[in-house]
Design a protein around this motif. Structure first.
Motif, PDB file in Angstrom:
ATOM      1  N   GLY A 108     -17.402 -20.108   7.720  1.00  0.00           N
ATOM      2  CA  GLY A 108     -16.290 -19.726   8.595  1.00  0.00           C
ATOM      3  C   GLY A 108     -14.920 -19.882   7.954  1.00  0.00           C
ATOM      4  N   ALA A 109     -14.890 -20.198   6.668  1.00  0.00           N
ATOM      5  CA  ALA A 109     -13.585 -20.360   6.004  1.00  0.00           C
ATOM      6  C   ALA A 109     -12.886 -19.006   5.936  1.00  0.00           C
ATOM      7  N   PRO A 110     -11.553 -19.021   6.038  1.00  0.00           N
ATOM      8  CA  PRO A 110     -10.837 -17.745   5.951  1.00  0.00           C
ATOM      9  C   PRO A 110     -10.976 -17.146   4.556  1.00  0.00           C
ATOM     10  N   GLY A 111     -10.758 -15.878   4.464  1.00  0.00           N
ATOM     11  CA  GLY A 111     -10.842 -15.221   3.157  1.00  0.00           C
ATOM     12  C   GLY A 111     -10.822 -13.724   3.325  1.00  0.00           C
ATOM     13  N   MET A 112     -11.062 -13.059   2.243  1.00  0.00           N
ATOM     14  CA  MET A 112     -11.033 -11.585   2.226  1.00  0.00           C
ATOM     15  C   MET A 112     -12.137 -11.087   1.318  1.00  0.00           C
ATOM     16  N   VAL A 113     -12.332  -9.788   1.356  1.00  0.00           N
ATOM     17  CA  VAL A 113     -13.197  -9.120   0.384  1.00  0.00           C
ATOM     18  C   VAL A 113     -12.267  -8.494  -0.651  1.00  0.00           C
ATOM     19  N   ARG A 114     -12.659  -8.539  -1.900  1.00  0.00           N
ATOM     20  CA  ARG A 114     -11.792  -7.977  -2.947  1.00  0.00           C
ATOM     21  C   ARG A 114     -12.553  -6.968  -3.789  1.00  0.00           C
ATOM     22  N   ILE A 115     -11.969  -5.787  -3.954  1.00  0.00           N
ATOM     23  CA  ILE A 115     -12.498  -4.898  -4.974  1.00  0.00           C
ATOM     24  C   ILE A 115     -11.476  -4.835  -6.104  1.00  0.00           C
ATOM     25  N   SER A 116     -11.967  -4.807  -7.320  1.00  0.00           N
ATOM     26  CA  SER A 116     -11.050  -4.789  -8.471  1.00  0.00           C
ATOM     27  C   SER A 116     -11.632  -3.857  -9.532  1.00  0.00           C
TER      28      SER A 116
ATOM     29  N   ILE B  80       0.823  -1.213   0.000  1.00  0.00           N
ATOM     30  CA  ILE B  80       0.000   0.000   0.000  1.00  0.00           C
ATOM     31  C   ILE B  80       0.858   1.266   0.000  1.00  0.00           C
ATOM     32  N   ASP B  81       2.196   1.091   0.054  1.00  0.00           N
ATOM     33  CA  ASP B  81       3.002   2.309  -0.002  1.00  0.00           C
ATOM     34  C   ASP B  81       3.166   2.748  -1.463  1.00  0.00           C
ATOM     35  N   THR B  82       3.754   3.903  -1.653  1.00  0.00           N
ATOM     36  CA  THR B  82       3.826   4.483  -3.000  1.00  0.00           C
ATOM     37  C   THR B  82       4.575   3.578  -3.959  1.00  0.00           C
ATOM     38  N   VAL B  83       5.688   2.999  -3.492  1.00  0.00           N
ATOM     39  CA  VAL B  83       6.484   2.137  -4.374  1.00  0.00           C
ATOM     40  C   VAL B  83       5.670   0.892  -4.739  1.00  0.00           C
ATOM     41  N   GLY B  84       5.036   0.305  -3.728  1.00  0.00           N
ATOM     42  CA  GLY B  84       4.240  -0.900  -3.981  1.00  0.00           C
ATOM     43  C   GLY B  84       3.079  -0.617  -4.919  1.00  0.00           C
ATOM     44  N   LEU B  85       2.454   0.541  -4.731  1.00  0.00           N
ATOM     45  CA  LEU B  85       1.298   0.881  -5.562  1.00  0.00           C
ATOM     46  C   LEU B  85       1.677   1.083  -7.014  1.00  0.00           C
ATOM     47  N   ALA B  86       2.912   1.559  -7.233  1.00  0.00           N
ATOM     48  CA  ALA B  86       3.350   1.786  -8.615  1.00  0.00           C
ATOM     49  C   ALA B  86       3.427   0.463  -9.361  1.00  0.00           C
ATOM     50  N   ALA B  87       3.624  -0.622  -8.631  1.00  0.00           N
ATOM     51  CA  ALA B  87       3.767  -1.934  -9.271  1.00  0.00           C
ATOM     52  C   ALA B  87       2.576  -2.815  -8.926  1.00  0.00           C
ATOM     53  N   LYS B  88       1.400  -2.275  -9.162  1.00  0.00           N
ATOM     54  CA  LYS B  88       0.202  -3.028  -8.785  1.00  0.00           C
ATOM     55  C   LYS B  88      -0.944  -2.577  -9.676  1.00  0.00           C
ATOM     56  N   VAL B  89      -1.795  -3.511 -10.082  1.00  0.00           N
ATOM     57  CA  VAL B  89      -3.020  -3.117 -10.776  1.00  0.00           C
ATOM     58  C   VAL B  89      -4.105  -2.909  -9.712  1.00  0.00           C
ATOM     59  N   GLY B  90      -5.250  -2.423 -10.161  1.00  0.00           N
ATOM     60  CA  GLY B  90      -6.275  -1.990  -9.216  1.00  0.00           C
ATOM     61  C   GLY B  90      -7.072  -3.103  -8.585  1.00  0.00           C
ATOM     62  N   VAL B  91      -6.407  -3.924  -7.804  1.00  0.00           N
ATOM     63  CA  VAL B  91      -7.064  -5.001  -7.065  1.00  0.00           C
ATOM     64  C   VAL B  91      -6.721  -4.803  -5.589  1.00  0.00           C
ATOM     65  N   ILE B  92      -7.741  -4.697  -4.743  1.00  0.00           N
ATOM     66  CA  ILE B  92      -7.496  -4.411  -3.319  1.00  0.00           C
ATOM     67  C   ILE B  92      -8.249  -5.419  -2.453  1.00  0.00           C
ATOM     68  N   PRO B  93      -7.495  -6.271  -1.743  1.00  0.00           N
ATOM     69  CA  PRO B  93      -8.151  -7.198  -0.823  1.00  0.00           C
ATOM     70  C   PRO B  93      -8.156  -6.636   0.595  1.00  0.00           C
ATOM     71  N   PHE B  94      -9.231  -6.892   1.317  1.00  0.00           N
ATOM     72  CA  PHE B  94      -9.266  -6.405   2.708  1.00  0.00           C
ATOM     73  C   PHE B  94     -10.150  -7.317   3.555  1.00  0.00           C
ATOM     74  N   THR B  95      -9.963  -7.188   4.861  1.00  0.00           N
ATOM     75  CA  THR B  95     -10.849  -7.851   5.815  1.00  0.00           C
ATOM     76  C   THR B  95     -11.417  -6.778   6.731  1.00  0.00           C
ATOM     77  N   VAL B  96     -12.476  -7.147   7.454  1.00  0.00           N
ATOM     78  CA  VAL B  96     -13.099  -6.210   8.399  1.00  0.00           C
ATOM     79  C   VAL B  96     -13.146  -6.899   9.760  1.00  0.00           C
ATOM     80  N   ASP B  97     -12.605  -6.252  10.767  1.00  0.00           N
ATOM     81  CA  ASP B  97     -12.572  -6.857  12.107  1.00  0.00           C
ATOM     82  C   ASP B  97     -13.989  -7.235  12.542  1.00  0.00           C
ATOM     83  N   GLY B  98     -14.148  -8.449  13.020  1.00  0.00           N
ATOM     84  CA  GLY B  98     -15.416  -8.859  13.624  1.00  0.00           C
ATOM     85  C   GLY B  98     -16.506  -9.212  12.628  1.00  0.00           C
TER      86      GLY B  98
END
Ligand SMILES: Cc1ncc(COP(=O)(O)O)c(C=O)c1O
Length: 469
Positions: free
Chosen positions: A408-416, A336-354
């Motif tokens: 209850g399987a682990p995973g994330m939410v993804r926006i792309s 998520i830092d500037t250098v990392g973002l420069a080498a990434k397409v627009g896919v963002i995975p995240f989780t939400v506590d609880g």
């Protein structure tokens, strides 16, 4: 938050795509324009693609062996589509072949069967691959997984170590050009140089790269040359059932993986004379419409400009990450830092506590008209690594799922993102997330054993039905 000054408008008008902003029903009975942030799965169609198909359909006919006008025109159009796709990827028309497949998965399976591989050879793949660029290799040859760093980037030191350890035996490095989970883009030409120096070849799974970045396979004598590229048209605004496998003609076995009509020159009851490429690797009647659609999409992507698309998506991703990371309880994965973002397409995975990932995705869909995806995105080992699951947690989860219960399987939410998304889409999504996290949820959601959350008692209006003329 005011967004107007922060990002430019999309490089392509939203109405250049079919169905963007289509009103969809919500749980409370209202209709809102759909926000599609699931482009990593499939994009909507470009209007230009639909028009190209519609212009062609009156002339559509079976290709290759028909003698009528339509068949001749269809054959020429199909072969021209092949050329255009080759040009889009910077192939060498003399040495490379463009094989049409159903999708990326079929293309990789085909290559895994078509590529002559020595018995003691190794294929290197990586921990960040989609299963489609992992399982076909495992079923064919000894497959070694190059590691990833904690932020999801490829561990290049581990690649160097693997190349040294298997020196002289590395047949192929099979790596995704961009991850479908974190969007991390690989320096594919640098990786090509490394694997070529070790005597192997490189396959770039460009399913997530091709809609977002220009691809140039480069000349065969360039050390950074890409030997094989695969992609799917349905992720490139051309959802008509086509993918491609591109690679050097000399790399394909003499006997195709699928045999039958179209793959032969002559057959007797005792013998078969196989056809040349690409026919040999395109068994049965090809998807001509799909090829036309993909060629039209490559033209539109080129006209819009892949650099403009990359620029826009990068800024939109920056904006989205800035907003998401300000929401209490949201954890964003991948660089998520500037250098990392420069080498990434627009896919963002995240989780939400609880909150379970499937629950968040369901509420976004049913109550806010926002389409995202949740789960492990066909990249289980990568998700386990990003979530830092230990071995026993992973095994316990696999065991439960094996017995048919994905709750209850682990995973994330993804926006792309696609090239047409803009800040309004991000704002609506993040605003909705803030409401969800504050407990503002109307439905009573239950998860089925397949892990999907649905609001109890809700009967969804079907805005489209095959049964309605
Ligand atoms: C990186 C990557 N590779 C391969 C695939 C498989 O593509 P398809 O389902 O079109 O075969 C996907 C699909 O999401 C992907 O994201």
């Amino acid at each position: 938050m005011s967004s107007a000054l922060l990002t430019p408008t999309a490089p392509v008008a939203r109405d250049a795509l079919v169905g963007v902003d289509q009103p969809v029903p919500l749980l409370d009975g209202r209709f809102v324009p759909y926000v599609n942030l699931d482009n990593g799965a499939s994009t909507p169609a470009f209007g230009s693609v639909v028009r190209a198909v519609e212009r062609f359909l009156p002339f559509y006919s079976g290709v290759h062996r028909g003698t009528g006008y339509k068949s001749r025109l269809s054959t020429d159009t199909f072969e021209r589509a092949r050329e255009l796709v080759g040009e889009f990827l910077g192939t060498d028309p003399e040495r490379d072949v463009v094989v049409f497949t159903k999708n990326t998965t079929e293309a990789i399976n085909k290559l895994a069967r078509a590529l002559p591989i020595e018995r003691d050879a190794v294929v290197l793949t990586t921990m960040l691959e989609h299963h489609s660029n992992d399982l076909p290799w495992r079923s064919r040859v000894r497959t070694v997984h190059v590691g990833v760093c904690a932020d999801g980037a490829l561990d290049v030191d581990d690649l160097d170590r693997c190349l040294a350890e298997h020196a002289g035996h590395v047949a192929l490095l099979a790596v995704s050009g961009a991850s479908n989970v974190t969007g991390v883009v690989q320096p594919v030409h640098q990786l090509a140089e490394k694997v070529h120096a070790a005597g192997g070849r490189i396959l770039v799974d460009a399913a997530q790269l091709a809609p977002h970045r220009a691809i140039d396979m480069r000349a065969h004598d360039d050390p950074g040359h890409l030997d094989f590229v695969v992609l799917s048209a349905h992720k490139m605004y051309a959802p008509y059932g086509t993918g491609v496998l591109v690679g050097p003609r000399c790399a394909f076995a003499q006997v195709p993986d699928h045999v039958g009509g179209g793959t032969v020159r002559a057959v007797t009851t005792e013998s078969v004379a196989w056809a040349d490429l690409p026919d040999r690797e395109e068994a049965g009647s090809p998807n001509v419409i799909g090829a036309v659609a993909l060629a039209a999409a490559t033209r539109t992507l080129t006209e819009i400009g892949l650099d403009r698309i990359a620029d826009h998506e990068r800024q939109l991703t920056r904006y989205a990450i800035d907003r998401l990371t300000q929401v209490r309880g949201v954890n964003v994965y991948g660089p998520i830092d500037t250098v990392g973002l420069a080498a990434k397409v627009g896919v963002i995975p995240f989780t939400v506590d609880g909150l379970e990932h499937g629950m968040v995705a369901a509420v976004l869909g049913y109550e806010h008209g926002v389409g995202v995806r949740s789960g492990c995105f066909c990249a289980h080992p990568y998700i386990a690594r990003l979530l830092d699951l230990d071995r026993s947690a992973t095994l316990a989860w696999v065991d439960r799922v094996r017995h048919g219960d994905k709750r209850g399987a682990p995973g994330m939410v993804r926006i792309s993102f696609g090239c047409y998304n803009d800040v309004r889409d991000v704002d609506r999504t993040v605003d909705a997330l803030e409401r969800i996290i504050s407990g503002d949820i109307d439905g009573d959601y239950r998860a089925d054993t397949d892990g999907t959350f649905r609001p109890v008692g809700y009967v969804e209006p079907a805005l489209y039905s095959l049964d309605t003329p």
